[in-house]
Design an enzyme around this catalytic site. Structure first.
Site, PDB file in Angstrom:
ATOM      1  N   GLY A 120      -4.567  12.886   0.150  1.00 33.80           N
ATOM      2  CA  GLY A 120      -5.544  12.473  -1.116  1.00 33.80           C
ATOM      3  C   GLY A 120      -6.701  12.725  -1.138  1.00 33.80           C
ATOM      4  N   GLU A 338      -8.179  10.417  12.100  1.00 30.65           N
ATOM      5  CA  GLU A 338      -7.531  10.934  12.398  1.00 30.65           C
ATOM      6  C   GLU A 338      -6.821  11.478  13.658  1.00 30.65           C
ATOM      7  OE1 GLU A 338      -7.471  15.342  10.421  1.00 30.65           O
ATOM      8  OE2 GLU A 338      -9.083  14.428  10.135  1.00 30.65           O
ATOM      9  N   HIS A 365      -5.587   5.192   4.769  1.00 32.72           N
ATOM     10  CA  HIS A 365      -5.084   6.232   5.455  1.00 32.72           C
ATOM     11  C   HIS A 365      -3.303   6.303   4.761  1.00 32.72           C
ATOM     12  CE1 HIS A 365      -7.844   7.698   8.064  1.00 32.72           C
ATOM     13  NE2 HIS A 365      -8.624   7.753   6.975  1.00 32.72           N
ATOM     14  N   ARG A 369      -2.759   2.426   9.495  1.00 33.09           N
ATOM     15  CA  ARG A 369      -2.494   2.923  10.316  1.00 33.09           C
ATOM     16  C   ARG A 369      -2.508   2.195  11.309  1.00 33.09           C
ATOM     17  NH1 ARG A 369      -4.601   8.982   9.598  1.00 33.09           N
ATOM     18  NH2 ARG A 369      -2.261   9.399   8.996  1.00 33.09           N
TER      19      ARG A 369
END
Length: 453
Positions: A120, A338, A365, A369
């Site tokens: 990313g 994260e 992401h 997720r």
């Protein structure tokens, strides 16, 4: 004697057979007692890739000491080299590979294709650099990354007058037609899907004719500490870069200084290792822990005690000692999404229910997720419900089975945490951890086998 928990035989879920194993599956090591280990981790991906971009745009060479060597950082190196930046190896200052000497190009040149892989930071930081180059630059990525949100950055560049051919509707692939300069000025974007849209514009803004005054127009801005990391990196290179209000940032035009910088260890990559102490009632020490940092992984020192762990920080060492029983939690991880996969894995092993909120943005992401965590924990017999912006986790006895990674390094490491205390967890594509930590399988096995106190 410590025994692995939840070692029931493999079972069918929802009337379907367990995902079949392949020769490439990685059988997660089971801890036969509390893990006890001390280790040092490689450099931060987030800092490494920011410093690479700033070094490429600087007015003199830079040396990056102990940078991260991983797929994401290698993709960044190749992207900047393709635009004319010189990046050469130098004798190592750390334990995990060479330093880098970065010499800026006299003139950035496009007429190239940049393969972003799954990174990313590459797909969102480099387009603004390409706008400062001469010629068209095509941005593409692995199939798994082509659907990642890009519209906030693309529309922002277009609003600044950059010619971006985004026929795919703002996702990859697209082409930036660089003219060698960007006017800059005032700009408003919606960065609700990723703070990287903001960082990608701020990093190149000193080279814009008028700098930038950037404002966020959406309701929620995720991962604000990553924007603070960007501002900090700019200021350390002599750039006038400030946050002048909630969701508003100014970067003045001017030179970016070359810098000799040592990259901090990646504190987010420390999450699974420190979580291992919690999962097994063990003790794990990470060395090289910075006294102060903009990395969100530093929040682990405050988050892991909520699960019942003891945390001590002495000098450059953090030590986590796990509890006899893992407590359920109620967390808002808006600033540290994260960390969610590792913490969700612990919640699945807890003695009480947990809710993890503020992480709706992690649907965008490397994979969705939230859906991935719910699917994989439930596949092993858990009880996880997706919320609009998080997960509700009710612990259930877990059993052996295959854990899919979805090309996502943090999904793979979350499965490894559960595999410490659930016999027979097979991780599909453990090699995906090479995105930010190629050494993960070796370090993980070494941690599990380091049984002496």
């Amino acid at each position: 004697m410590f025994e692995a928990k939840y070692s029931a035989p493999e079972v069918d879920l929802f009337g379907e057979r367990d995902s079949p194993a392949t020769d490439d599956d990685w059988l997660a090591p089971v801890a036969d007692g509390p893990v006890v280990a001390t280790m040092t981790l490689p450099g931060s991906k987030s800092i490494t890739n920011r410093e690479l971009v700033l070094s490429a745009l600087a007015d003199s060479p830079s040396r990056l000491r102990a940078p991260l060597h991983s797929r994401d950082s290698d993709n960044m190196v190749q992207a900047l080299r393709s635009l004319g930046t010189s990046i050469d190896a130098a004798p190592a200052s750390g334990d995990y590979g060479d330093d880098w000497i970065v010499a800026p190009a006299e003139e950035l040149t496009g007429s190239t294709t940049i393969e972003c892989g799954l990174a990313g930071t590459v797909m969102r930081f480099v387009p603004a650099v390409a706008a400062l180059a001469l010629g068209p630059t095509v941005f593409d990525a692995d199939d798994a990354a082509r659907g990642r949100p890009m519209s906030g950055l693309v529309s922002g560049l277009q609003a600044l007058g950059v010619d971006v051919d985004a026929s795919s509707g703002g996702s990859l692939p697209f082409t930036v037609h660089g003219t060698g300069s960007v006017t800059g000025g005032s700009l408003e974007i919606d960065a609700s899907q990723s703070s990287q849209f903001v960082s990608g514009l701020l990093l190149s803004a000193p080279r814009f004719d008028d700098g930038i005054h950037l404002r966020h127009s959406g309701e929620r801005l995720p991962s604000v500490p990553h924007i603070e990391m960007t501002l900090d990196a700019l200021r350390r290179r002599g750039v006038d870069a400030v946050s002048d209000g909630e969701g508003s940032w100014r970067v003045a035009p001017g030179p970016i200084a070359g810098r000799d910088v040592r990259i901090e260890s990646d504190l987010s990559n420390a999450a699974p290792f420190l979580a291992a102490a919690v999962a097994t009632g063990g003790r794990v020490t990470i060395t090289g822990w910075p006294e102060s940092t903009t990395q969100v992984g530093a929040d682990l020192a405050d988050l892991l005690p909520l699960f019942g762990a003891q945390v001590t920080v002495e000098g450059d060492r953090i030590t986590v000692t796990g509890p006899t029983e893992i407590s359920g939690v109620d967390l808002d991880l808006t600033t540290g999404g994260e960390l969610a996969p590792a913490l969700a894995a612990l919640a699945a092993l807890a003695t009480g229910p947990s809710t993890i909120r503020g992480i709706g943005h992690i649907r965008h992401h490397e994979t969705d997720r939230l859906a991935a965590l719910a699917t994989e924990i439930n596949r092993l017999g858990g009880d996880v419900e997706e919320l609009d912006d998080g997960l509700s986790i009710t612990p259930r006895p877990l059993s052996a089975g295959r854990w899919l990674s979805y090309h996502d390094h943090r999904m793979a490491t979350a499965g490894a945490i559960i595999g410490l205390v659930v016999e027979g967890v097979r991780i599909e594509d453990i090699a995906t951890t090479a995105k930010t930590l190629p050494e993960f399988p070796t370090l993980w096995r070494g941690m599990v086998e380091a049984r002496s106190a």
